[in-house]
Design a protein around this motif. Structure first.
Motif, PDB file in Angstrom:
ATOM      1  N   GLY A  16     -13.726  84.635  81.621  1.00 34.61           N
ATOM      2  CA  GLY A  16     -12.517  85.344  81.936  1.00 34.61           C
ATOM      3  C   GLY A  16     -12.746  86.493  83.101  1.00 34.61           C
ATOM      4  N   GLU A  17     -11.587  87.189  83.413  1.00 30.37           N
ATOM      5  CA  GLU A  17     -11.620  88.075  84.510  1.00 30.37           C
ATOM      6  C   GLU A  17     -10.877  89.318  84.072  1.00 30.37           C
ATOM      7  OE1 GLU A  17      -9.353  85.463  85.169  1.00 30.37           O
ATOM      8  OE2 GLU A  17     -10.851  84.189  86.290  1.00 30.37           O
ATOM      9  N   SER A  69     -13.733  88.586  78.213  1.00 29.57           N
ATOM     10  CA  SER A  69     -12.397  87.912  78.592  1.00 29.57           C
ATOM     11  C   SER A  69     -11.131  88.525  77.939  1.00 29.57           C
ATOM     12  CB  SER A  69     -12.284  86.137  78.094  1.00 29.57           C
ATOM     13  OG  SER A  69     -11.361  85.596  78.641  1.00 29.57           O
ATOM     14  N   HIS A  70     -10.310  88.487  78.430  1.00 31.45           N
ATOM     15  CA  HIS A  70      -8.786  88.744  77.887  1.00 31.45           C
ATOM     16  C   HIS A  70      -8.190  87.782  77.117  1.00 31.45           C
ATOM     17  CE1 HIS A  70      -8.407  92.251  81.526  1.00 31.45           C
ATOM     18  NE2 HIS A  70      -9.544  92.273  80.626  1.00 31.45           N
ATOM     19  N   ALA A  71      -8.979  86.448  77.104  1.00 26.22           N
ATOM     20  CA  ALA A  71      -8.596  85.453  76.137  1.00 26.22           C
ATOM     21  C   ALA A  71      -8.893  85.548  74.771  1.00 26.22           C
ATOM     22  CB  ALA A  71      -9.148  84.246  76.617  1.00 26.22           C
ATOM     23  N   MET A  72      -8.221  85.117  73.838  1.00 25.95           N
ATOM     24  CA  MET A  72      -8.585  85.332  72.364  1.00 25.95           C
ATOM     25  C   MET A  72      -9.262  84.151  71.800  1.00 25.95           C
ATOM     26  SD  MET A  72      -7.576  88.216  71.693  1.00 25.95           S
ATOM     27  CE  MET A  72      -6.469  89.513  72.560  1.00 25.95           C
ATOM     28  N   SER A  80     -12.847  76.981  75.412  1.00 17.26           N
ATOM     29  CA  SER A  80     -13.542  77.643  74.875  1.00 17.26           C
ATOM     30  C   SER A  80     -14.492  77.083  73.458  1.00 17.26           C
ATOM     31  CB  SER A  80     -12.605  78.628  74.178  1.00 17.26           C
ATOM     32  OG  SER A  80     -13.194  79.743  73.418  1.00 17.26           O
ATOM     33  N   GLU A  81     -13.574  75.972  72.883  1.00 18.22           N
ATOM     34  CA  GLU A  81     -14.247  75.204  71.944  1.00 18.22           C
ATOM     35  C   GLU A  81     -15.550  74.281  72.510  1.00 18.22           C
ATOM     36  OE1 GLU A  81     -12.754  75.161  68.395  1.00 18.22           O
ATOM     37  OE2 GLU A  81     -12.758  76.871  69.350  1.00 18.22           O
ATOM     38  N   VAL A 152     -16.223 100.076  74.596  1.00 14.32           N
ATOM     39  CA  VAL A 152     -15.458  99.040  73.684  1.00 14.32           C
ATOM     40  C   VAL A 152     -13.999  98.866  74.166  1.00 14.32           C
ATOM     41  CG1 VAL A 152     -16.918  99.364  71.493  1.00 14.32           C
ATOM     42  CG2 VAL A 152     -14.704 100.690  71.731  1.00 14.32           C
ATOM     43  N   VAL A 153     -13.460  97.699  74.035  1.00 20.55           N
ATOM     44  CA  VAL A 153     -12.240  97.341  74.185  1.00 20.55           C
ATOM     45  C   VAL A 153     -12.040  96.022  73.736  1.00 20.55           C
ATOM     46  CG1 VAL A 153     -12.250  96.643  76.495  1.00 20.55           C
ATOM     47  CG2 VAL A 153     -10.197  97.171  75.767  1.00 20.55           C
ATOM     48  N   HIS A 154     -11.372  95.839  72.241  1.00 21.68           N
ATOM     49  CA  HIS A 154     -11.108  94.626  71.566  1.00 21.68           C
ATOM     50  C   HIS A 154      -9.949  94.701  70.657  1.00 21.68           C
ATOM     51  CE1 HIS A 154     -13.330  95.444  67.621  1.00 21.68           C
ATOM     52  NE2 HIS A 154     -13.901  96.462  68.474  1.00 21.68           N
TER      53      HIS A 154
END
Length: 246
Positions: A16-17, A69-72, A80-81, A152-154
């Motif tokens: 991700g970015e 990543s900003h994805a989940m 991702s898989e 941290v950021v999550h």
């Protein structure tokens, strides 16, 4: 398919970015990781896991670092898989792996752990993480002090570790800040690659939603500091990748 130099490279896998305004000033996740692993005798290559055909066979690399990543992970995107399947093979072949934030969560998911939104909400800022007794003889985290600062950021977390995973560090909010699977694969929820400036940028960018959630943005910003102990993990991982297994 990416072409690599004759010496096995340390592979940075981009998932991700960061924010566009931050990357325009300071580079992106892969650049920060590359700066952290530089100077340890390994060529470095970068691939974007979201692009087709970019992942080499695990035995053709010295090791891999997965970015945030900003994805989940719980969205289960096809790319991702597929990366998760690649990670499971890498772990089986004892290729060194370090997953950061999203990478940490995806590694757990790939090996049978549970990933989801943290019931306590977003963890953000510079926090204290405690190394647990299992980390005392760990080749990557064993040199850390008993308590160390980390960025941290999550929103999501590893809610349950994969079978056989060894918990290495945590805090009151996040018990699974670090773990090891096997002998040469690690996940860290915190960001060893983040500078204090990058952390402040995340707090500033997310300030409206943080304020809406009742968080003290100024206190979060004031609490940001450098995290040299956490940052040192990147160089230590690079040295581990340059050494033979065993």
């Amino acid at each position: 398919m990416t072409t690599y130099p004759a010496d096995l490279p340390l592979l940075i896998i981009k998932t991700g970015e960061t924010f566009a305004h931050l990357s325009a000033q300071a580079g992106d996740f892969e650049h920060w990781v590359e700066a952290g692993v530089a100077g340890h005798g390994l060529p470095v290559a970068v691939v974007d896991a979201r692009q087709p055909g970019g992942l080499p066979a695990p035995h053709t690399i010295a090791g891999a670092v997965l970015t945030g990543s900003h994805a989940m992970v719980s969205d289960r995107a096809d790319w991702s898989e597929a990366l998760g399947t690649w990670l499971a093979t890498a772990v089986q072949q004892q290729t060194p792996v370090l997953g950061i934030c999203y990478g940490h969560q995806l590694l757990a998911h790939a090996l049978g752990g549970e990933v989801g939104y943290h019931p306590g909400g977003l963890e953000i800022g510079t926090v204290e993480v405690t190394r647990n007794p299992h980390a005392a003889d760990d080749v990557l985290l064993g040199a850390l002090p008993g308590r160390f600062a980390a960025q941290v950021v999550h929103h999501q977390s590893v809610r349950a570790l994969p079978p056989g995973a060894v918990p290495l560090a945590g805090n009151a909010h996040e018990p699974h800040h670090a773990y090891r699977i096997g002998e040469r694969a690690w996940g860290v929820q915190f960001h060893p690659e983040f500078s204090a400036d990058a952390m402040r940028c995340y707090i500033d960018t997310l300030a409206p939603s943080l304020s809406d959630a009742g968080r003290d943005v100024q206190a979060l910003r004031t609490g940001v500091r450098d995290t040299p102990d956490a940052a040192a993990l990147l160089g230590r991982f690079a040295r581990l990748c340059s050494a033979p297994a065993g």
